[in-house]
Design an enzyme around this catalytic site. Structure first.
Site, PDB file in Angstrom:
ATOM      1  N   LYS A   1      -7.938  16.892 -51.558  1.00  7.68           N
ATOM      2  CA  LYS A   1      -8.076  17.041 -50.272  1.00  7.68           C
ATOM      3  C   LYS A   1      -6.706  17.425 -49.446  1.00  7.68           C
ATOM      4  CE  LYS A   1     -11.618  16.429 -47.857  1.00  7.68           C
ATOM      5  NZ  LYS A   1     -12.997  17.088 -47.455  1.00  7.68           N
TER       6      LYS A   1
ATOM      7  N   ASN B   1       0.768  -1.252   0.037  1.00  3.41           N
ATOM      8  CA  ASN B   1      -0.020   0.000   0.010  1.00  3.41           C
ATOM      9  C   ASN B   1       0.721   1.185   0.004  1.00  3.41           C
ATOM     10  OD1 ASN B   1      -2.319  -1.766   0.024  1.00  3.41           O
ATOM     11  ND2 ASN B   1      -2.513  -1.397   2.219  1.00  3.41           N
TER      12      ASN B   1
ATOM     13  N   SER C   1      -7.136  12.560 -48.775  1.00  2.31           N
ATOM     14  CA  SER C   1      -8.185  11.782 -48.994  1.00  2.31           C
ATOM     15  C   SER C   1      -8.219  10.393 -49.865  1.00  2.31           C
ATOM     16  CB  SER C   1      -9.501  12.663 -49.472  1.00  2.31           C
ATOM     17  OG  SER C   1     -10.636  11.421 -49.725  1.00  2.31           O
TER      18      SER C   1
ATOM     19  N   ASN D   1      -6.239  17.556 -45.506  1.00  2.00           N
ATOM     20  CA  ASN D   1      -7.126  17.290 -44.259  1.00  2.00           C
ATOM     21  C   ASN D   1      -6.180  17.879 -43.116  1.00  2.00           C
ATOM     22  OD1 ASN D   1      -9.475  16.788 -45.700  1.00  2.00           O
ATOM     23  ND2 ASN D   1      -9.186  14.606 -45.525  1.00  2.00           N
TER      24      ASN D   1
ATOM     25  N   GLU E   1      -7.325  18.093 -35.917  1.00  2.43           N
ATOM     26  CA  GLU E   1      -8.486  17.347 -35.461  1.00  2.43           C
ATOM     27  C   GLU E   1      -8.515  16.159 -34.397  1.00  2.43           C
ATOM     28  OE1 GLU E   1     -11.363  17.569 -39.473  1.00  2.43           O
ATOM     29  OE2 GLU E   1      -9.592  16.152 -39.483  1.00  2.43           O
TER      30      GLU E   1
HETATM   31  N1  ARG Z   1      -1.480  -3.368  -7.400  1.00  2.03           N
HETATM   32  C1  ARG Z   1      -1.971  -2.796  -6.159  1.00  2.03           C
HETATM   33  C2  ARG Z   1      -2.485  -1.542  -6.655  1.00  2.03           C
HETATM   34  O1  ARG Z   1      -2.039  -0.816  -7.582  1.00  2.03           O
HETATM   35  C3  ARG Z   1      -1.107  -2.622  -5.060  1.00  2.03           C
HETATM   36  C4  ARG Z   1      -1.561  -2.562  -3.725  1.00  2.03           C
HETATM   37  C5  ARG Z   1      -2.226  -3.771  -3.405  1.00  2.03           C
HETATM   38  N2  ARG Z   1      -2.656  -3.687  -1.981  1.00  2.03           N
HETATM   39  C6  ARG Z   1      -3.315  -4.452  -1.440  1.00  2.03           C
HETATM   40  N3  ARG Z   1      -3.451  -4.199  -0.268  1.00  2.03           N
HETATM   41  N4  ARG Z   1      -4.045  -5.524  -2.182  1.00  2.03           N
HETATM   42  O2  ARG Z   1      -2.994  -0.669  -6.003  1.00  2.03           O
END
Ligand code: ARG
Length: 480
Positions: free
Chosen positions: A295, A122, A289, A297, A302
């Site tokens: 043409k 995390n 085109s 373009n 775009e």
């Molecule tokens: N691949 C996960 C993401 O991009 C990484 C974190 C995963 N954490 C977990 N508690 N499963 O968020």
């Protein structure tokens, strides 16, 4: 009997977290869960953050120095494998973090298992992703600076080139092309400012927040933050792993920048149309085109206009992902990466294409001037003259000028082709001096107020813009 599609009988549990699992995920589960298909782009950041974490663990004596050295060496080897394309990314290992760690452990053995001490995926992913967005901002900033340089160069060249200025896409007053181009230089300058602001706020380090609550190991968050170029560690571990406002801010700034690109692209489409014929886009940025040989373009313009939709969509998409999530981490947040990658890639490409189109386009100054001279673009100048020289109030002058325009229109003449006597029938205070303000050139040259379109103002603005915006300053370091 055929094996059931979702059977997990023969799928082993994940080696990195599978301790409490008897069986592996269903095939569809593996597919929805894996992010390696897109987050492999984070590998340089993942390895850098892991190396910083490892060095800190060694310095704090949380892991033995010998194992730490093996980890660092192993990480370098993994990086080489990825760089050379030899690395086998595996969906069964979900994401970049576990792919790297698994390979590291395969290379150096059990010591690899110490790397994840005092950290979680995390805080790891939050760190990697901040580093990635930071790099993306620096790259886009450089692209925008180059685009500004192109616009400023063309503005200098066309400081005195007349064109009609429009409101409601109706001819309004004469302006200079240089002035018009410099308007975009200002917009892209603010875009760079927004990116710089986002960069300054994102530059705090989540590493050490661990899963969500911090860790009981005696880590040194200042050291890892510093090594990775962050200004400081993030203050709150829950916040560190669970907000993606830095990504949203980047996307918002990107979406606004894309909208500026789109407006300029739209003008290039209009200007290069046969009806306007103000500019010609180079062969390098035009297409033909397959059926109509005549043409040319403006596909580049775009597509810049259209791709803005992706960038805006990316912002809206991630906003929706984030808005209902309780603290702290939820897997929803894995959906943060694709929109950011998509927006960053798209924006960088659009900036580059716009840079090329602006640099290469040829300007038909004659056609622009002819348009500025027609369509009664100097009717305001006539009204201003009546205020200044004949003592009318602006409202009276507006009425008189309007009647004179109608007369010219009825006769099919330009304002400065009307006879003095005909104008004096409408307003006797008019003298021959009025003709001095009825041409587009004089009109533009007279608009010398600060920020105005007069060529001498434009030349000064070119110098000021060069000083203000160009010079290769890194957004993060630029003083604001
Ligand atoms: N691949 C996960 C993401 O991009 C990484 C974190 C995963 N954490 C977990 N508690 N499963 O968020």
């Amino acid at each position: 009997m055929a094996e059931k599609k979702n059977s997990r009988a023969r799928r082993p549990a994940n080696k990195l977290w599978g301790g409490r699992f008897g069986a592996g995920p269903a095939a569809a589960m593996e597919r929805i869960n894996a992010s390696i298909g897109f987050d492999q782009r984070l590998w340089p950041q993942d390895i850098a953050a892991s190396a910083a974490h490892c060095r800190m663990l060694m310095a704090q004596k949380i892991i033995p120095a010998k194992d730490g050295r093996a980890i660092l060496k192993g990480l370098r080897a993994v990086a080489k494998e990825i760089e050379s394309g030899r690395f086998k990314f595996r969906a069964a290992l979900e994401d970049i973090h576990m792919n790297v760690e698994a390979r590291l452990t395969a290379l150096i053995g059990d010591a690899g298992g110490r790397l994840h001490t005092a950290r979680s995926r995390n805080d790891q992913v939050a760190t990697d992703f901040r580093l990635w967005v930071r790099d993306a901002i620096d790259g886009i900033d450089a692209g925008l600076e180059s685009l500004q340089a192109a616009l400023i160069g063309r503005a200098e060249e066309h400081a005195a080139t007349l064109m009609p200025g429009f409101t409601h896409l109706q001819t309004a007053q004469p302006v200079t092309l240089g002035h018009h181009l410099l308007a975009y230089v200002e917009m892209f300058g603010r875009d760079r400012g927004r990116l710089a602001d986002a960069r300054a706020r994102l530059n705090e380090c989540p590493l050490g927040a661990a899963a969500l609550a911090g860790t009981s190991f005696p880590i040194d968050r200042r050291a890892t933050a510093k090594e990775l170029g962050f200004d400081r560690p993030m203050a709150n571990s829950l916040d560190a792993v669970s907000d993606r406002d830095f990504a949203l801010e980047f996307l918002a700034a990107a979406a606004i920048a894309a909208s500026h690109l789109s407006r300029l692209a739209e003008e290039l489409v209009i200007w290069s149309s046969e009806r306007f014929a103000f500019i010609r886009l180079s062969d390098a940025f035009s297409t033909g085109s397959s059926i109509m040989p005549q043409k040319r373009n403006p596909d580049g313009a775009e597509l810049v206009r259209a791709k803005t939709g992706r960038v805006m969509g990316a912002m809206a998409g991630l906003m929706v992902v984030m808005k209902g999530l309780p603290l702290a981490y939820s897997k929803d947040m894995q959906e943060d990466k694709e929109p950011v990658f998509e927006a960053a890639d798209t924006l960088a490409l659009c900036v580059e294409v716009m840079d090329g189109m602006v640099s290469d386009m040829t300007v038909d100054a004659q056609a622009m001037k002819a348009a500025a001279d027609g369509a009664y673009a100097t009717a305001t100048d006539l009204a201003d003259w009546l205020v200044r020289e004949a003592g009318l109030t602006f409202r009276q002058a507006h009425g008189v000028s309007g009647r004179i325009v109608r007369l010219a229109e009825d006769k099919g003449l330009k304002l400065d082709a009307l006879e003095l006597a005909a104008m004096r029938k409408i307003e006797p205070k008019i003298t021959k001096d009025v003709f001095a303000v009825l041409g587009a050139q004089r009109s533009a040259a007279s608009r010398v107020s600060q920020g105005g379109t007069a060529p001498r103002r434009v030349r000064a603005a070119v110098t000021a813009a060069r000083k203000r915006y160009l010079g290769g300053s890194k957004v993060g370091q630029r003083k604001r």
